[in-house]
Scaffold this motif. Structure first.
Motif, PDB file in Angstrom:
ATOM      1  N   GLU A   1       1.269  -0.601 -14.295  1.00 25.23           N
ATOM      2  CA  GLU A   1       0.657   0.313 -13.321  1.00 25.23           C
ATOM      3  C   GLU A   1       0.484  -0.386 -11.974  1.00 25.23           C
ATOM      4  OE1 GLU A   1      -1.467   3.395 -11.338  1.00 25.23           O
ATOM      5  OE2 GLU A   1       0.072   3.302 -12.899  1.00 25.23           O
ATOM      6  N   ASN A   2       0.131  -1.675 -12.009  1.00 22.50           N
ATOM      7  CA  ASN A   2       0.031  -2.443 -10.763  1.00 22.50           C
ATOM      8  C   ASN A   2       1.382  -2.520 -10.059  1.00 22.50           C
ATOM      9  OD1 ASN A   2      -2.699  -2.976 -11.145  1.00 22.50           O
ATOM     10  ND2 ASN A   2      -2.332  -4.916 -12.194  1.00 22.50           N
ATOM     11  N   ALA A   3       2.457  -2.605 -10.844  1.00 22.88           N
ATOM     12  CA  ALA A   3       3.793  -2.619 -10.258  1.00 22.88           C
ATOM     13  C   ALA A   3       4.077  -1.298  -9.545  1.00 22.88           C
ATOM     14  CB  ALA A   3       4.843  -2.879 -11.336  1.00 22.88           C
ATOM     15  N   ALA A   4       3.688  -0.192 -10.151  1.00 20.36           N
ATOM     16  CA  ALA A   4       3.871   1.119  -9.509  1.00 20.36           C
ATOM     17  C   ALA A   4       3.075   1.199  -8.217  1.00 20.36           C
ATOM     18  CB  ALA A   4       3.456   2.230 -10.468  1.00 20.36           C
TER      19      ALA A   4
ATOM     20  N   LYS B   1       2.810   0.646  -2.069  1.00 25.76           N
ATOM     21  CA  LYS B   1       2.440  -0.146  -0.895  1.00 25.76           C
ATOM     22  C   LYS B   1       3.654  -0.392  -0.014  1.00 25.76           C
ATOM     23  CE  LYS B   1       0.388  -4.474   0.681  1.00 25.76           C
ATOM     24  NZ  LYS B   1      -0.145  -5.809   0.289  1.00 25.76           N
ATOM     25  N   VAL B   2       4.811  -0.675  -0.631  1.00 27.77           N
ATOM     26  CA  VAL B   2       6.043  -0.850   0.133  1.00 27.77           C
ATOM     27  C   VAL B   2       6.314   0.406   0.962  1.00 27.77           C
ATOM     28  CG1 VAL B   2       8.554  -1.105  -0.013  1.00 27.77           C
ATOM     29  CG2 VAL B   2       7.078  -2.490  -1.481  1.00 27.77           C
TER      30      VAL B   2
ATOM     31  N   ILE C   1       9.766   5.419 -14.852  1.00 29.44           N
ATOM     32  CA  ILE C   1       9.180   5.670 -13.532  1.00 29.44           C
ATOM     33  C   ILE C   1       9.435   4.493 -12.599  1.00 29.44           C
ATOM     34  CG2 ILE C   1       7.013   5.999 -12.265  1.00 29.44           C
ATOM     35  CD1 ILE C   1       5.971   7.519 -14.754  1.00 29.44           C
ATOM     36  N   LEU C   2       9.227   3.275 -13.104  1.00 30.54           N
ATOM     37  CA  LEU C   2       9.456   2.089 -12.278  1.00 30.54           C
ATOM     38  C   LEU C   2      10.923   1.981 -11.863  1.00 30.54           C
ATOM     39  CD1 LEU C   2       7.251  -0.573 -14.108  1.00 30.54           C
ATOM     40  CD2 LEU C   2       6.818   0.455 -11.868  1.00 30.54           C
ATOM     41  N   ALA C   3      11.826   2.328 -12.777  1.00 25.53           N
ATOM     42  CA  ALA C   3      13.254   2.275 -12.454  1.00 25.53           C
ATOM     43  C   ALA C   3      13.585   3.246 -11.328  1.00 25.53           C
ATOM     44  CB  ALA C   3      14.086   2.589 -13.696  1.00 25.53           C
TER      45      ALA C   3
END
Length: 229
Positions: free
Chosen positions: A208-211, A216-217, A141-143
């Protein structure tokens, strides 16, 4: 100061009139495209970082420090890109959009990298043996979030075709939220070792914080697009 600010000053009754007979082909828009190049470069570093994450799934535990070191290098490169953006906006007379929005976008992109690098480092520091179940899906998902973000950054120049970007990021973030809840529930329900629960939850929460940071971006970009429309 932006061109709209200059125009407002020029149209003030206290200012002398300005000849607005501008030759055809003359543009009153900034020609400096380096802001957009820097945003794109920052986002591309996130793509590299999320690709590097998948190596945690491929290497032996003894080799994970090498992955963490590579992510640390990418985090330093992201910091340099952020500092370059901030210095540029502080030294530029004309910016492509509001200075505050440029600051927010640069900082938000940097937050994504920070969460990825910090949480990946915990995998090494906590001496995780087996990679927690579900982490591969989190990485996927992050990728995808990083790829979509990197594809969107060059479109800031025209402010066109951006809506599909923040819609897709929102969809992916919802997917990340759902996965996070399932992983935490499975952890609490199935793990008899409280220390392992604490370690794994810190890692799961970090990604999850990274997601959330990627979302936010997208929110910052949406706000810019609304202002500039």
């Amino acid at each position: 100061m932006r061109w709209s600010d200059l125009d407002a000053v020029a149209s003030s009754p206290d200012q002398p009139s300005i000849d607005r007979s501008i030759p055809v082909g003359f543009r009153l828009t900034p020609q400096d495209t380096s802001f957009f190049t820097l945003f794109t470069s920052s986002a591309q570093l996130l793509v590299e970082a999320t690709r590097e994450l998948t190596r945690f799934l491929e290497v032996e535990p003894s080799q994970r420090q090498q992955v963490a070191d590579r992510l640390k290098d990418l985090e330093h490169a992201a910091d340099d890109a952020t500092h370059e953006l901030i210095n540029k906006v502080n030294s530029s007379f004309i910016t492509p959009f509001d200075r505050e929005d440029i600051h927010n976008l640069a900082a938000s992109l940097d937050d994504c990298m920070d969460y990825i690098e910090e949480t990946a480092d915990l995998i090494v520091l906590y001496r995780m043996g087996e990679i927690p179940e579900g982490l591969a899906e989190q990485f996927e998902i992050l990728a995808r979030m990083a790829e979509v973000t990197a594809e969107a950054m060059p479109r800031l120049r025209s402010m066109k075709d951006l809506k599909s970007y923040w819609i897709e990021i929102n969809r992916l973030e919802n997917q990340a939220d759902s996965l996070h809840r399932k992983m935490v529930a499975a952890l609490f329900n199935n793990s008899p070792d409280p220390v392992n629960v604490i370690k794994v939850k810190a890692i799961v929460d970090g990604f999850e914080n990274a997601a959330d940071a990627f979302e936010k971006v997208a929110h910052v970009v949406e706000g810019i697009a609304v202002k500039e429309s």
